[in-house]
Motif scaffolding. Structure first.
Motif, PDB file in Angstrom:
ATOM      1  N   GLY A 195       0.788  -1.228   0.000  1.00 44.96           N
ATOM      2  CA  GLY A 195       0.000   0.000   0.000  1.00 44.96           C
ATOM      3  C   GLY A 195       0.817   1.272   0.000  1.00 44.96           C
ATOM      4  N   GLY A 196       2.115   1.180  -0.284  1.00 44.30           N
ATOM      5  CA  GLY A 196       2.940   2.378  -0.274  1.00 44.30           C
ATOM      6  C   GLY A 196       4.149   2.253  -1.172  1.00 44.30           C
ATOM      7  N   GLU A 197       4.920   3.349  -1.290  1.00 45.45           N
ATOM      8  CA  GLU A 197       6.092   3.347  -2.152  1.00 45.45           C
ATOM      9  C   GLU A 197       7.079   4.405  -1.694  1.00 45.45           C
ATOM     10  N   VAL A 198       8.352   4.034  -1.654  1.00 40.99           N
ATOM     11  CA  VAL A 198       9.435   4.987  -1.447  1.00 40.99           C
ATOM     12  C   VAL A 198       9.916   5.410  -2.834  1.00 40.99           C
ATOM     13  N   ILE A 199       9.717   6.672  -3.186  1.00 47.37           N
ATOM     14  CA  ILE A 199      10.175   7.150  -4.489  1.00 47.37           C
ATOM     15  C   ILE A 199      11.712   7.243  -4.459  1.00 47.37           C
ATOM     16  N   ARG A 200      12.350   6.718  -5.489  1.00 41.91           N
ATOM     17  CA  ARG A 200      13.812   6.613  -5.513  1.00 41.91           C
ATOM     18  C   ARG A 200      14.378   7.254  -6.787  1.00 41.91           C
ATOM     19  N   ASP A 201      15.672   7.617  -6.713  1.00 42.61           N
ATOM     20  CA  ASP A 201      16.344   8.131  -7.902  1.00 42.61           C
ATOM     21  C   ASP A 201      16.924   6.958  -8.696  1.00 42.61           C
ATOM     22  N   THR A 202      17.672   7.252  -9.738  1.00 42.31           N
ATOM     23  CA  THR A 202      18.179   6.198 -10.609  1.00 42.31           C
ATOM     24  C   THR A 202      19.190   5.293  -9.917  1.00 42.31           C
ATOM     25  N   ASP A 203      19.755   5.758  -8.792  1.00 40.03           N
ATOM     26  CA  ASP A 203      20.697   4.939  -8.023  1.00 40.03           C
ATOM     27  C   ASP A 203      20.017   4.157  -6.909  1.00 40.03           C
ATOM     28  N   TYR A 332      -1.109   3.393 -15.197  1.00 40.03           N
ATOM     29  CA  TYR A 332      -1.181   4.846 -15.292  1.00 40.03           C
ATOM     30  C   TYR A 332      -0.730   5.268 -16.688  1.00 40.03           C
ATOM     31  N   HIS A 333      -1.474   6.176 -17.256  1.00 39.72           N
ATOM     32  CA  HIS A 333      -1.160   6.650 -18.605  1.00 39.72           C
ATOM     33  C   HIS A 333       0.205   7.327 -18.636  1.00 39.72           C
ATOM     34  N   ASP A 334       0.572   8.015 -17.530  1.00 39.46           N
ATOM     35  CA  ASP A 334       1.847   8.727 -17.486  1.00 39.46           C
ATOM     36  C   ASP A 334       2.905   7.993 -16.668  1.00 39.46           C
ATOM     37  N   ARG A 335       2.644   6.710 -16.340  1.00 36.71           N
ATOM     38  CA  ARG A 335       3.672   5.886 -15.703  1.00 36.71           C
ATOM     39  C   ARG A 335       3.430   4.423 -16.079  1.00 36.71           C
ATOM     40  N   PRO A 336       3.800   4.018 -17.269  1.00 43.16           N
ATOM     41  CA  PRO A 336       3.581   2.633 -17.717  1.00 43.16           C
ATOM     42  C   PRO A 336       4.209   1.624 -16.756  1.00 43.16           C
ATOM     43  N   GLY A 337       3.491   0.530 -16.557  1.00 42.62           N
ATOM     44  CA  GLY A 337       3.967  -0.506 -15.657  1.00 42.62           C
ATOM     45  C   GLY A 337       3.561  -0.307 -14.214  1.00 42.62           C
ATOM     46  N   HIS A 338       2.847   0.786 -13.915  1.00 40.68           N
ATOM     47  CA  HIS A 338       2.446   1.095 -12.536  1.00 40.68           C
ATOM     48  C   HIS A 338       0.932   1.233 -12.478  1.00 40.68           C
ATOM     49  N   LYS A 339       0.305   0.517 -11.537  1.00 42.24           N
ATOM     50  CA  LYS A 339      -1.155   0.556 -11.399  1.00 42.24           C
ATOM     51  C   LYS A 339      -1.609   1.150 -10.076  1.00 42.24           C
ATOM     52  N   GLY A 340      -0.696   1.701  -9.261  1.00 44.96           N
ATOM     53  CA  GLY A 340      -1.082   2.235  -7.965  1.00 44.96           C
ATOM     54  C   GLY A 340      -0.974   1.187  -6.875  1.00 44.96           C
ATOM     55  N   ASN A 341      -1.579   1.497  -5.717  1.00 44.69           N
ATOM     56  CA  ASN A 341      -1.379   0.657  -4.531  1.00 44.69           C
ATOM     57  C   ASN A 341      -2.697   0.324  -3.836  1.00 44.69           C
ATOM     58  N   TYR A 342      -2.994  -0.948  -3.728  1.00 44.03           N
ATOM     59  CA  TYR A 342      -4.111  -1.400  -2.904  1.00 44.03           C
ATOM     60  C   TYR A 342      -3.658  -1.414  -1.441  1.00 44.03           C
ATOM     61  N   ARG A 343      -4.544  -0.981  -0.566  1.00 39.25           N
ATOM     62  CA  ARG A 343      -4.204  -1.003   0.856  1.00 39.25           C
ATOM     63  C   ARG A 343      -4.581  -2.317   1.526  1.00 39.25           C
ATOM     64  N   PHE A 344      -5.506  -3.060   0.912  1.00 41.00           N
ATOM     65  CA  PHE A 344      -5.961  -4.325   1.474  1.00 41.00           C
ATOM     66  C   PHE A 344      -5.886  -5.429   0.433  1.00 41.00           C
ATOM     67  N   THR A 345      -5.657  -6.647   0.903  1.00 34.01           N
ATOM     68  CA  THR A 345      -5.951  -7.799   0.066  1.00 34.01           C
ATOM     69  C   THR A 345      -7.460  -7.983   0.066  1.00 34.01           C
ATOM     70  N   ASP A 346      -7.967  -8.785  -0.858  1.00 33.06           N
ATOM     71  CA  ASP A 346      -9.408  -9.057  -0.881  1.00 33.06           C
ATOM     72  C   ASP A 346      -9.858  -9.672   0.447  1.00 33.06           C
ATOM     73  N   GLU A 347      -9.029 -10.542   1.008  1.00 33.91           N
ATOM     74  CA  GLU A 347      -9.388 -11.222   2.255  1.00 33.91           C
ATOM     75  C   GLU A 347      -9.414 -10.240   3.424  1.00 33.91           C
ATOM     76  N   GLU A 432      -6.261  13.840 -16.545  1.00 38.95           N
ATOM     77  CA  GLU A 432      -6.221  13.154 -17.840  1.00 38.95           C
ATOM     78  C   GLU A 432      -4.825  12.614 -18.133  1.00 38.95           C
ATOM     79  N   ASP A 433      -3.788  13.306 -17.642  1.00 41.98           N
ATOM     80  CA  ASP A 433      -2.434  12.773 -17.797  1.00 41.98           C
ATOM     81  C   ASP A 433      -2.306  11.422 -17.090  1.00 41.98           C
ATOM     82  N   ARG A 434      -2.963  11.304 -15.934  1.00 42.67           N
ATOM     83  CA  ARG A 434      -2.853  10.072 -15.154  1.00 42.67           C
ATOM     84  C   ARG A 434      -3.602   8.902 -15.796  1.00 42.67           C
ATOM     85  N   VAL A 435      -4.808   9.153 -16.316  1.00 37.05           N
ATOM     86  CA  VAL A 435      -5.657   8.035 -16.758  1.00 37.05           C
ATOM     87  C   VAL A 435      -5.871   7.982 -18.269  1.00 37.05           C
TER      88      VAL A 435
END
Length: 465
Positions: A195-203, A332-347, A432-435
């Motif tokens: 449910g989260g992400e640490v944004i990182r640089d190229t290193d 995401y339209h402006d970040r291919p390969g990324h779909k965001g973050n679910y906070r819960f599993t279905d269970e 619109e950039d996002r979706v």
């Protein structure tokens, strides 16, 4: 009008003194009568009135100047509105009251440039001792010229010895400096949490932007404000609401410590706003101590002169579109390969909703992306099939990036969309950039939602939802 009122008062006073007013008439007397106004009743016909009478906390009459006269007694205060407009107090369907309180005693970064915010941080550093936390909220990189996430180095240059935590406008990411990352133990080796992400640089180094649950190692270290400072903030938040004509609101998720501070202000007679408070769940898929407490205690309805109610719970299904943490079905339209973050599993979501149904509580789930919306709809439907409740009034908070099928299903299932109109304006520079152009057609789609047969819960306060 003043002469007419004087005659009415003199006549009623004469009758009282001469014993010509019955006990029934005296019981009808109002404490305050307003006349000569332009009063919007907001009834089904949207009719208008010129007068109203108040006794205690209730309106006992709304209508014409002539027909309000029987409510005027010897002790009634009569106020001439001089044709001014009167509307009912507004109700905000989604805000964060304790969050408002804290924001009003922190750095205000709303609608500010990056340079303005950095200057405010620099000024705050000058007022604080080394090691003291510097907090704020409101930055929005989509309003800045370069439209990029800021970095820890920009804060390090002006606050090397004070941990700094600045929350984004949407509340779903923070901008922190190296000192804060150090205190939170976040390094290039720290994994992204569920449910989260640490944004990182190229290193692979953390840049200073932490998304949703990735904030917790840092924010959990922030020392709490004193009780008196929290109360001061809550009273300032109340005045902020009243100044905008808002007299009642739904607080969309608070924990037990904040709820207790709110109740103490009601007990002191200093809090007047009417609040419908949702109890926040724990971290991850845990119930959390606040919900455990209220499940054992039961709902609180109409306390402090019908000003305070607790009978619903708040779950967090995903993040936000601006932080790219809303859970989408496609990339995401402006970040291919990324779909965001679910906070819960279905269970996990099923267990929490099932638990709320067992205890008889209303459920509201934050879901912005169509993926989180679908997960929520499916979970609600499953639980309600197992344990039906005709008038459940379960809600999806925000319901922002939906699909045509999701719009249809919530109407059929009676799920209430709580949608914030201000998000259409705050997100217009990036949505619109996002979706992309296809999904945007069913995003922020109030008319499509209404036409499908749903009722929308809305809000008025752009900064606090």
């Amino acid at each position: 009008m003043a002469k007419k009122l004087a005659v009415v008062l003199m006549t009623i006073t004469f009758l009282i003194l001469n014993g010509c007013v019955s006990d029934a008439d005296r019981q009808k007397e109002a404490e305050t009568v307003y006349v000569n106004g332009n009063i919007y009743t907001v009834d089904h016909e949207f009719s208008k009135a010129s007068a109203m009478a108040i006794k205690g906390q209730k309106l006992v009459y709304v209508g014409s100047d002539e027909e309000v006269e029987p409510y005027i007694g010897s002790d009634t205060e009569v106020i001439d509105l001089n044709e001014k407009t009167v509307i009912p107090g507004l109700n905000d369907g989604h805000l964060h009251f304790p969050g408002m309180a804290r924001n009003l005693i922190q750095i205000d970064g709303f609608n500010k440039t990056k340079e303005e915010i950095l200057n405010m941080v620099k000024e705050e550093v000058g007022r604080r001792d080394p090691g003291e936390w510097i907090l704020g909220r409101g930055w929005n990189h989509e309003l800045w010229e370069e439209k990029k996430f800021p970095t820890k180095e920009e804060l390090d240059a002006i606050a090397p010895h004070n941990p700094v935590v600045l929350t984004r406008v949407d509340g779903h990411s923070v901008w922190v400096n190296s000192k804060a990352l150090e205190i939170g133990g976040i390094t290039e080796h720290t994994p992204d949490p569920t449910g989260g992400e640490v944004i990182r640089d190229t290193d692979g180094e953390p840049t200073g932007i932490l998304i949703d649950t990735a904030e917790e190692p840092v924010t959990s270290q922030i020392p709490p404000y004193s009780s008196e400072r929290v109360k001061d903030g809550l009273l300032k938040a109340q005045e902020e609401l009243f100044s905008n004509g808002i007299t009642s609101a739904t607080d969309a998720g608070s924990h037990l410590d904040d709820i207790e501070e709110i109740k103490r202000l009601y007990e002191d007679g200093r809090l007047k706003v009417r609040l419908n408070v949702m109890v926040a769940s724990g971290t991850g898929g845990e119930t959390g101590e606040s919900l455990v407490h209220y499940y054992q205690k039961g709902p609180e309805i109409g306390l402090y002169g019908d000003r305070f109610t607790v009978r619903s719970i708040k779950l967090m299904g995903d993040g936000s579109l601006g932080s790219r943490s809303a859970a989408l079905l496609e990339d995401y339209h402006d970040r291919p390969g990324h779909k965001g973050n679910y906070r819960f599993t279905d269970e996990e979501l099923y267990r929490l909703v099932k638990e709320a149904r067992k205890h008889g509580w209303q459920v509201a789930t934050h879901a912005i992306g169509d993926g989180a919306i679908l997960q929520t709809i499916n979970t609600y439907e499953k639980v309600l099939k197992e344990d039906p409740l005709d008038d459940h009034r379960w809600k999806i908070e925000h319901f922002q990036v939906a699909t045509a099928d999701e719009i249809r299903r919530i109407a059929e299932l009676g799920i209430i969309p709580s949608m914030q109109p201000v998000h259409a304006t705050s997100d217009k520079n990036m949505a619109e950039d996002r979706v992309g152009p296809k999904r945007i057609k069913y995003s922020y789609a109030w008319r499509k939602v209404l036409d499908a047969g749903s009722y929308i819960v809305g809000d008025q306060m752009p900064r606090w939802n």
